[in-house]
Scaffold this motif. Structure first.
Motif, short mmCIF file in Angstrom:
data_model
loop_
_atom_site.label_atom_id
_atom_site.label_comp_id
_atom_site.label_asym_id
_atom_site.label_seq_id
_atom_site.Cartn_x
_atom_site.Cartn_y
_atom_site.Cartn_z
N ARG A 9 -2.56 8.80 5.99
CA ARG A 9 -2.34 7.45 5.49
C ARG A 9 -3.27 6.51 6.24
NH1 ARG A 9 -0.45 2.56 5.32
NH2 ARG A 9 0.68 1.85 3.48
N ILE A 10 -3.95 5.65 5.49
CA ILE A 10 -4.90 4.71 6.08
C ILE A 10 -4.44 3.29 5.73
CG2 ILE A 10 -7.30 3.94 6.11
CD1 ILE A 10 -8.12 6.81 5.46
N ASP A 11 -4.34 2.47 6.75
CA ASP A 11 -3.88 1.09 6.57
C ASP A 11 -5.04 0.18 6.18
OD1 ASP A 11 -1.14 1.54 7.13
OD2 ASP A 11 -1.58 1.59 9.27
N ARG A 12 -5.62 0.48 5.05
CA ARG A 12 -6.70 -0.30 4.44
C ARG A 12 -6.49 -0.23 2.94
NH1 ARG A 12 -8.24 -3.74 7.32
NH2 ARG A 12 -9.99 -4.08 5.96
N PRO A 13 -6.97 -1.23 2.20
CA PRO A 13 -6.81 -1.19 0.73
C PRO A 13 -7.48 0.04 0.12
CG PRO A 13 -7.55 -3.36 1.48
CD PRO A 13 -7.64 -2.44 2.66
N ALA A 87 -3.24 4.93 -3.88
CA ALA A 87 -2.63 3.71 -3.36
C ALA A 87 -1.25 4.00 -2.79
CB ALA A 87 -2.52 2.66 -4.48
N ASP A 88 -0.92 3.32 -1.68
CA ASP A 88 0.37 3.46 -1.02
C ASP A 88 0.71 2.12 -0.39
OD1 ASP A 88 2.69 4.37 0.18
OD2 ASP A 88 1.65 5.36 1.83
N GLY A 89 1.33 1.25 -1.16
CA GLY A 89 1.63 -0.10 -0.67
C GLY A 89 0.33 -0.86 -0.41
N ASP A 90 0.24 -1.45 0.78
CA ASP A 90 -0.98 -2.18 1.15
C ASP A 90 -2.09 -1.25 1.63
OD1 ASP A 90 0.25 -4.57 0.56
OD2 ASP A 90 0.83 -4.98 2.64
N GLY A 91 -1.76 0.00 1.84
CA GLY A 91 -2.73 0.98 2.30
C GLY A 91 -2.96 2.05 1.26
N CYS A 92 -3.30 3.22 1.74
CA CYS A 92 -3.52 4.33 0.82
C CYS A 92 -3.33 5.66 1.55
CB CYS A 92 -4.91 4.25 0.21
SG CYS A 92 -6.25 4.48 1.39
N GLU A 93 -3.28 6.70 0.77
CA GLU A 93 -3.23 8.06 1.30
C GLU A 93 -4.46 8.79 0.78
OE1 GLU A 93 -0.14 11.80 1.69
OE2 GLU A 93 0.16 10.37 0.07
N VAL A 94 -5.14 9.49 1.67
CA VAL A 94 -6.28 10.33 1.29
C VAL A 94 -5.77 11.77 1.32
CG1 VAL A 94 -8.61 11.08 1.86
CG2 VAL A 94 -7.94 8.70 2.25
N VAL A 95 -5.90 12.45 0.17
CA VAL A 95 -5.38 13.81 0.03
C VAL A 95 -6.54 14.77 -0.23
CG1 VAL A 95 -3.80 15.33 -1.21
CG2 VAL A 95 -3.24 12.89 -0.94
N PHE A 96 -6.69 15.74 0.65
CA PHE A 96 -7.72 16.77 0.57
C PHE A 96 -7.03 18.08 0.23
CE2 PHE A 96 -10.50 20.05 2.01
CZ PHE A 96 -11.79 19.54 2.12
N THR A 97 -7.47 18.74 -0.82
CA THR A 97 -6.91 20.04 -1.18
C THR A 97 -7.83 21.12 -0.64
OG1 THR A 97 -5.86 19.14 -3.15
CG2 THR A 97 -6.14 21.54 -3.06
N LEU A 98 -7.33 21.86 0.33
CA LEU A 98 -8.07 22.97 0.93
C LEU A 98 -7.72 24.24 0.18
CD1 LEU A 98 -9.89 24.08 3.20
CD2 LEU A 98 -7.79 24.32 4.58
N LYS A 124 -9.65 7.87 9.13
CA LYS A 124 -8.64 6.83 9.39
C LYS A 124 -9.10 5.92 10.52
CE LYS A 124 -3.85 6.39 11.04
NZ LYS A 124 -3.28 5.55 9.97
N ARG A 125 -9.56 6.51 11.63
CA ARG A 125 -9.97 5.70 12.78
C ARG A 125 -11.19 4.84 12.45
NH1 ARG A 125 -8.90 10.57 14.94
NH2 ARG A 125 -11.06 11.03 15.50
N VAL A 126 -12.15 5.37 11.71
CA VAL A 126 -13.34 4.60 11.34
C VAL A 126 -12.93 3.41 10.47
CG1 VAL A 126 -15.44 4.67 9.93
CG2 VAL A 126 -15.00 6.48 11.59
#
Length: 132
Positions: A9-13, A87-98, A124-126
């Motif tokens: 989860r990343i706290d960015r739009p 999208a996840d509220g004010d942030g988002c989720e990045v989903v990688f399928t391995l 996320k940190r960047v």
């Protein structure tokens, strides 16, 4: 074969995360394990890895958060990589399928999962401005 869905989860739009991750020129900033030199020429995008020059083909830009791409190593056998920004509220989720490759051991899958998890953490940190 089987798959694992790894996410962060990343706290960015969602639009900001998508724009950053959709630009192949940014790949080395959040997935340095692939390689550190990303370049574009008339034939597409390439990254120099320890195994040689790898061609990257990305899904066209879209409004659905789809960042799927194909990685074609020097061996020529392409690897399809499903990747989404949701999208996840004010942030988002990045989903990688391995996806498990044919003949891949559990240990190899675990190793790849750890590498992807590390890269997602760096993304996320960047984007949240906490990368050191």
């Amino acid at each position: 074969m089987g798959s694992r869905h790894l996410s962060v989860r990343i706290d960015r739009p969602v639009s900001e995360v998508y724009e950053f991750a959709a630009d192949p020129a940014n790949l080395h900033r959040w997935a340095p394990g692939l390689g550190t030199t990303v370049a574009q020429d008339d034939d597409g995008w390439f990254i120099d890895t320890t195994d040689g020059r790898v061609r990257l083909t990305f899904a066209p830009r879209n409004e659905y958060g789809v960042l799927d791409h194909e990685v074609r190593p020097p061996s020529g056998e392409p690897v399809y990589v499903p990747l989404r920004v949701v999208a996840d509220g004010d942030g988002c989720e990045v989903v990688f399928t391995l996806r498990r490759s044919p003949g891949m051991t559990d240990a190899e899958l675990d190793r790849d999962a750890a590498l992807v998890t590390r890269d997602l953490g760096l993304l996320k940190r960047v984007l949240e401005g906490t990368a050191g």
